[in-house]
Design a protein around this motif. Structure first.
Motif, PDB file in Angstrom:
ATOM      1  N   SER A 164     -45.720   3.248  -1.690  1.00 16.62           N
ATOM      2  CA  SER A 164     -45.902   4.103  -2.866  1.00 16.62           C
ATOM      3  C   SER A 164     -44.690   5.005  -3.125  1.00 16.62           C
ATOM      4  N   ASP A 165     -43.557   4.652  -2.566  1.00 21.94           N
ATOM      5  CA  ASP A 165     -42.325   5.439  -2.749  1.00 21.94           C
ATOM      6  C   ASP A 165     -41.903   5.374  -4.211  1.00 21.94           C
ATOM      7  N   GLU A 166     -41.825   6.541  -4.864  1.00 28.61           N
ATOM      8  CA  GLU A 166     -41.404   6.607  -6.262  1.00 28.61           C
ATOM      9  C   GLU A 166     -39.938   6.992  -6.401  1.00 28.61           C
ATOM     10  N   ASN A 167     -39.273   7.334  -5.294  1.00 28.30           N
ATOM     11  CA  ASN A 167     -37.853   7.703  -5.335  1.00 28.30           C
ATOM     12  C   ASN A 167     -36.942   6.500  -5.144  1.00 28.30           C
ATOM     13  N   THR A 168     -37.299   5.627  -4.226  1.00 32.66           N
ATOM     14  CA  THR A 168     -36.485   4.454  -3.920  1.00 32.66           C
ATOM     15  C   THR A 168     -37.341   3.208  -4.120  1.00 32.66           C
ATOM     16  N   PRO A 169     -36.979   2.365  -5.067  1.00 31.61           N
ATOM     17  CA  PRO A 169     -37.778   1.165  -5.314  1.00 31.61           C
ATOM     18  C   PRO A 169     -37.795   0.227  -4.102  1.00 31.61           C
ATOM     19  N   LEU A 170     -38.913  -0.426  -3.903  1.00 28.49           N
ATOM     20  CA  LEU A 170     -39.026  -1.395  -2.817  1.00 28.49           C
ATOM     21  C   LEU A 170     -37.983  -2.501  -2.974  1.00 28.49           C
ATOM     22  N   SER A 171     -37.607  -2.800  -4.194  1.00 30.36           N
ATOM     23  CA  SER A 171     -36.606  -3.847  -4.425  1.00 30.36           C
ATOM     24  C   SER A 171     -35.280  -3.536  -3.728  1.00 30.36           C
ATOM     25  N   THR A 172     -34.954  -2.260  -3.549  1.00 30.73           N
ATOM     26  CA  THR A 172     -33.733  -1.877  -2.831  1.00 30.73           C
ATOM     27  C   THR A 172     -33.804  -2.334  -1.383  1.00 30.73           C
ATOM     28  N   THR A 173     -34.933  -2.115  -0.746  1.00 27.70           N
ATOM     29  CA  THR A 173     -35.122  -2.529   0.642  1.00 27.70           C
ATOM     30  C   THR A 173     -35.129  -4.052   0.752  1.00 27.70           C
ATOM     31  N   ILE A 174     -35.762  -4.717  -0.205  1.00 28.56           N
ATOM     32  CA  ILE A 174     -35.810  -6.182  -0.198  1.00 28.56           C
ATOM     33  C   ILE A 174     -34.415  -6.773  -0.363  1.00 28.56           C
ATOM     34  N   ARG A 175     -33.579  -6.157  -1.193  1.00 26.43           N
ATOM     35  CA  ARG A 175     -32.191  -6.645  -1.342  1.00 26.43           C
ATOM     36  C   ARG A 175     -31.423  -6.507  -0.037  1.00 26.43           C
ATOM     37  N   MET A 176     -31.618  -5.398   0.672  1.00 28.67           N
ATOM     38  CA  MET A 176     -30.952  -5.212   1.966  1.00 28.67           C
ATOM     39  C   MET A 176     -31.467  -6.241   2.969  1.00 28.67           C
ATOM     40  N   GLU A 177     -32.781  -6.472   2.961  1.00 29.62           N
ATOM     41  CA  GLU A 177     -33.382  -7.469   3.844  1.00 29.62           C
ATOM     42  C   GLU A 177     -32.771  -8.855   3.573  1.00 29.62           C
ATOM     43  N   ASP A 178     -32.643  -9.219   2.314  1.00 29.91           N
ATOM     44  CA  ASP A 178     -32.041 -10.510   1.949  1.00 29.91           C
ATOM     45  C   ASP A 178     -30.594 -10.617   2.427  1.00 29.91           C
ATOM     46  N   TRP A 181     -27.507 -13.466   9.231  1.00 23.92           N
ATOM     47  CA  TRP A 181     -28.181 -13.641  10.523  1.00 23.92           C
ATOM     48  C   TRP A 181     -28.254 -12.368  11.351  1.00 23.92           C
ATOM     49  N   LYS A 182     -28.445 -11.242  10.715  1.00 22.64           N
ATOM     50  CA  LYS A 182     -28.595  -9.969  11.426  1.00 22.64           C
ATOM     51  C   LYS A 182     -30.078  -9.674  11.630  1.00 22.64           C
ATOM     52  N   SER A 183     -30.412  -9.148  12.796  1.00 23.93           N
ATOM     53  CA  SER A 183     -31.818  -8.845  13.065  1.00 23.93           C
ATOM     54  C   SER A 183     -32.176  -7.462  12.530  1.00 23.93           C
ATOM     55  N   TYR A 184     -33.429  -7.313  12.182  1.00 20.49           N
ATOM     56  CA  TYR A 184     -33.939  -6.052  11.675  1.00 20.49           C
ATOM     57  C   TYR A 184     -35.458  -6.066  11.808  1.00 20.49           C
ATOM     58  N   ASP A 185     -36.045  -4.909  11.693  1.00 20.94           N
ATOM     59  CA  ASP A 185     -37.492  -4.759  11.628  1.00 20.94           C
ATOM     60  C   ASP A 185     -37.810  -4.051  10.323  1.00 20.94           C
TER      61      ASP A 185
END
Length: 50
Positions: free
Chosen positions: A8-22, A28-32
């Motif tokens: 429910s973050d209204e400051n940073t869109p989830l799409s920003t995190t998804i782009r970093m994940e992609d 081939w970098k690991s992340y959680d």
């Protein structure tokens, strides 16, 4: 690397995190990734509250 993004973050869109994940997946970098439900930018709901 750990990403925590409240669904429910209204400051940073989830799409920003998804782009970093992609980008990390492509090199081939690991992340959680944690997506706490109903949390905003400050993580102050339920057991995460202050």
């Amino acid at each position: 690397m750990l990403f925590i993004h409240g669904t429910s973050d209204e400051n940073t869109p989830l799409s920003t995190t998804i782009r970093m994940e992609d980008a990390l997946t492509k090199v081939w970098k690991s992340y959680d990734l944690l997506l706490p439900p109903a949390e905003g930018h400050s993580f102050n709901q339920g057991k995460n509250g202050r």
